[in-house]
Design a protein around this motif. Structure first.
Motif, mmCIF file in Angstrom:
data_model
loop_
_atom_site.group_PDB
_atom_site.id
_atom_site.type_symbol
_atom_site.label_atom_id
_atom_site.label_comp_id
_atom_site.label_asym_id
_atom_site.label_seq_id
_atom_site.Cartn_x
_atom_site.Cartn_y
_atom_site.Cartn_z
ATOM 1 N N LEU A 121 0.891 -1.093 0.045
ATOM 2 C CA LEU A 121 0.060 0.301 -0.061
ATOM 3 C C LEU A 121 0.928 1.381 -0.110
ATOM 4 O O LEU A 121 2.049 1.335 0.751
ATOM 5 C CB LEU A 121 -1.032 -0.079 1.165
ATOM 6 N N GLY A 122 0.240 2.355 -0.980
ATOM 7 C CA GLY A 122 1.317 3.434 -1.009
ATOM 8 C C GLY A 122 2.613 3.391 -2.007
ATOM 9 O O GLY A 122 2.618 4.649 -2.560
ATOM 10 N N VAL A 123 2.703 2.406 -2.589
ATOM 11 C CA VAL A 123 3.335 2.281 -3.790
ATOM 12 C C VAL A 123 2.360 2.897 -4.975
ATOM 13 O O VAL A 123 1.472 2.115 -5.293
ATOM 14 C CB VAL A 123 3.843 0.939 -4.291
ATOM 15 N N PRO A 124 3.022 3.866 -5.859
ATOM 16 C CA PRO A 124 1.902 4.408 -6.879
ATOM 17 C C PRO A 124 1.873 3.274 -7.788
ATOM 18 O O PRO A 124 2.726 2.731 -8.576
ATOM 19 C CB PRO A 124 3.037 5.669 -7.411
ATOM 20 N N LYS A 125 0.521 3.013 -8.458
ATOM 21 C CA LYS A 125 0.063 1.930 -9.107
ATOM 22 C C LYS A 125 -0.968 2.224 -10.010
ATOM 23 O O LYS A 125 -2.131 2.484 -9.468
ATOM 24 C CB LYS A 125 0.010 0.559 -8.436
ATOM 25 N N SER A 167 -0.978 9.588 -21.893
ATOM 26 C CA SER A 167 -0.131 10.560 -21.458
ATOM 27 C C SER A 167 -0.606 10.923 -20.170
ATOM 28 O O SER A 167 0.418 11.310 -19.183
ATOM 29 C CB SER A 167 -0.083 11.673 -22.327
ATOM 30 N N GLN A 168 -1.654 10.737 -19.760
ATOM 31 C CA GLN A 168 -2.135 11.217 -18.467
ATOM 32 C C GLN A 168 -1.744 9.977 -17.387
ATOM 33 O O GLN A 168 -1.381 10.589 -16.200
ATOM 34 C CB GLN A 168 -3.877 11.061 -18.121
ATOM 35 N N ALA A 169 -1.573 8.861 -17.883
ATOM 36 C CA ALA A 169 -1.244 7.889 -16.677
ATOM 37 C C ALA A 169 0.200 7.974 -16.558
ATOM 38 O O ALA A 169 0.764 7.976 -15.490
ATOM 39 C CB ALA A 169 -1.618 6.307 -17.545
ATOM 40 N N ALA A 170 1.173 8.279 -17.680
ATOM 41 C CA ALA A 170 2.467 8.371 -17.422
ATOM 42 C C ALA A 170 2.966 9.738 -16.646
ATOM 43 O O ALA A 170 3.510 9.278 -15.690
ATOM 44 C CB ALA A 170 3.046 8.591 -18.894
ATOM 45 N N GLY A 171 2.083 10.714 -16.916
ATOM 46 C CA GLY A 171 2.331 11.906 -16.031
ATOM 47 C C GLY A 171 1.879 11.476 -14.544
ATOM 48 O O GLY A 171 2.625 12.080 -13.554
ATOM 49 N N ALA A 172 0.700 10.930 -14.377
ATOM 50 C CA ALA A 172 0.268 10.710 -13.163
ATOM 51 C C ALA A 172 1.018 9.676 -12.226
ATOM 52 O O ALA A 172 1.671 9.970 -11.044
ATOM 53 C CB ALA A 172 -1.259 9.997 -13.132
ATOM 54 N N VAL A 173 1.769 8.620 -12.849
ATOM 55 C CA VAL A 173 2.291 7.721 -12.082
ATOM 56 C C VAL A 173 3.798 8.422 -11.715
ATOM 57 O O VAL A 173 4.296 8.083 -10.728
ATOM 58 C CB VAL A 173 2.368 6.257 -12.873
ATOM 59 N N LEU A 174 4.385 8.983 -12.672
ATOM 60 C CA LEU A 174 5.727 9.706 -12.452
ATOM 61 C C LEU A 174 5.507 10.875 -11.292
ATOM 62 O O LEU A 174 6.352 10.817 -10.305
ATOM 63 C CB LEU A 174 6.395 10.162 -13.656
ATOM 64 N N GLY A 175 4.570 11.572 -11.498
ATOM 65 C CA GLY A 175 4.444 12.673 -10.473
ATOM 66 C C GLY A 175 3.944 11.943 -9.095
ATOM 67 O O GLY A 175 4.298 12.436 -8.132
ATOM 68 N N ALA A 176 3.063 11.079 -8.884
ATOM 69 C CA ALA A 176 2.842 10.132 -7.704
ATOM 70 C C ALA A 176 4.340 9.738 -7.006
ATOM 71 O O ALA A 176 4.393 9.769 -5.781
ATOM 72 C CB ALA A 176 2.100 9.257 -7.931
ATOM 73 N N ALA A 177 5.262 8.962 -8.112
ATOM 74 C CA ALA A 177 6.412 8.371 -7.443
ATOM 75 C C ALA A 177 7.127 9.716 -6.890
ATOM 76 O O ALA A 177 7.953 9.371 -5.996
ATOM 77 C CB ALA A 177 7.015 7.866 -8.494
ATOM 78 N N ARG A 178 7.149 10.873 -7.440
ATOM 79 C CA ARG A 178 8.085 12.062 -7.117
ATOM 80 C C ARG A 178 7.444 12.410 -5.738
ATOM 81 O O ARG A 178 8.152 13.079 -4.742
ATOM 82 C CB ARG A 178 8.015 13.060 -7.883
ATOM 83 N N ALA A 179 6.043 12.734 -5.489
ATOM 84 C CA ALA A 179 5.655 13.240 -4.337
ATOM 85 C C ALA A 179 5.183 12.486 -3.336
ATOM 86 O O ALA A 179 4.856 12.957 -2.269
ATOM 87 C CB ALA A 179 4.236 13.966 -5.055
ATOM 88 N N VAL A 180 5.088 10.982 -3.540
ATOM 89 C CA VAL A 180 4.649 10.282 -2.427
ATOM 90 C C VAL A 180 5.309 10.095 -1.253
ATOM 91 O O VAL A 180 6.843 10.204 -1.298
ATOM 92 C CB VAL A 180 4.695 8.825 -2.996
ATOM 93 N N GLU A 181 4.841 10.556 -0.096
ATOM 94 C CA GLU A 181 5.707 10.360 1.240
ATOM 95 C C GLU A 181 5.457 8.987 1.882
ATOM 96 O O GLU A 181 4.483 8.635 2.355
ATOM 97 C CB GLU A 181 5.338 11.414 2.154
ATOM 98 N N PRO A 183 5.575 5.801 4.220
ATOM 99 C CA PRO A 183 5.462 5.772 5.549
ATOM 100 C C PRO A 183 6.847 5.628 6.326
ATOM 101 O O PRO A 183 7.775 4.551 5.877
ATOM 102 C CB PRO A 183 4.814 4.464 5.641
ATOM 103 N N ARG A 184 7.153 6.269 7.271
ATOM 104 C CA ARG A 184 8.160 6.156 7.990
ATOM 105 C C ARG A 184 8.393 5.284 9.167
ATOM 106 O O ARG A 184 9.487 4.583 9.628
ATOM 107 C CB ARG A 184 8.641 7.441 8.692
ATOM 108 N N ARG A 185 7.339 4.925 9.544
ATOM 109 C CA ARG A 185 7.046 3.681 10.785
ATOM 110 C C ARG A 185 8.040 4.095 11.864
ATOM 111 O O ARG A 185 8.874 3.090 12.404
ATOM 112 C CB ARG A 185 7.620 2.311 10.110
#
Length: 252
Positions: A121-125, A167-181, A183-185
């Motif tokens: 959970l949390g990995v951009p997919k 193109s939306q999917a490509a931009g969305a997954v890359l943007g999510a991978a860059r922005a996702v924080e 979990p630090r646990r």
């Protein structure tokens, strides 16, 4: 400078070669990296992928020869789905990928859901599918945090309509991978289920009391996908303890 993120691009390169390479081009054009995975059975891509169909089948405990020999598309895709899921998780755990986008029709979407379900959970997919949001996809088959984009007009070949979705999917997954924080646990995590705050108020008392004792508390809305996310994290061993106070999903 932000380190480049690598996106796993997966699909049947024997039938969707142009579309998958288009996805990769968009990701590259936005400064991302691509790791390609071929999940086809019969044909071959126009050029070698980073993860070949033979490696995928082997990761599923079988072989391309066995998939072809089965003489049944469903059996073949089950082999490839199992292998794609195992390989994607292996790549993620090795730090080789930071997100995934999978392209598929009916059978390809089934494989895509297996692949995405294998990742935490949390990995951009993202799944780009000709059958997104259709009755062909029962809720229990959809990973709790997957994003789906309808592949409009993309059943056969590239065109201006399906390029918009790709193109939306490509931009969305890359943007999510860059922005996702991620979990630090840093503190032990407690998973709790509930309905809305106005229905069940125990969390209002429990959450601050548990946090005062050094725990982090995540409250899940037990109305379908929230419960799926709760169960997914439980299977991963993410919780120090669970408080499953809203178990109506057992009957649902």
């Amino acid at each position: 400078m932000m380190a480049a993120k690598t996106i796993l691009v997966a699909g049947t390169y024997d039938t969707k070669d142009d579309e998958l390479h288009y996805l990769a081009e968009i990701i590259h054009g936005q400064g991302g990296r691509v790791l390609s995975m071929d999940v086809s059975v019969l044909g071959d891509p126009s050029r070698p992928t980073d993860v070949s169909k033979h490696q995928v089948a082997e990761a599923g405990g079988s072989s391309i020869e066995a998939a072809i020999g089965a003489g049944d598309e469903n059996t073949a895709m089950q082999i490839m789905g199992s292998g794609a899921a195992a390989k994607a998780l292996e790549l993620y755990r090795a730090g080789s990928i930071h997100g995934v986008v999978v392209l598929g029709g009916t059978m390809g979407t089934d494989l895509a859901l297996d692949l995405c379900a294998a990742l935490p959970l949390g990995v951009p997919k993202y799944v780009v599918s000709t059958v997104a949001f259709s009755p062909l996809l029962p809720p229990e088959r959809i990973p709790a945090d997957v994003q789906m984009i309808l592949w409009s007009g993309g059943l056969f070949g590239l065109n201006s309509i399906c390029k918009a979705a790709l193109s939306q999917a490509a931009g969305a997954v890359l943007g999510a991978a860059r922005a996702v924080e991620a979990p630090r646990r840093e503190r032990p995590l407690i998973g709790m289920t509930s309905f809305g705050k106005t229905v069940l108020r125990y969390m209002v008392t429990l959450k601050p009391a548990l946090e005062a004792r050094g725990f982090e508390v995540a409250v899940f809305h037990a109305t379908g996908m929230g419960g799926r996310a709760f169960e997914s994290l439980s299977r991963e061993g993410a919780f120090a303890a669970v408080m499953d106070f809203a178990p109506q999903e057992v009957s649902n």
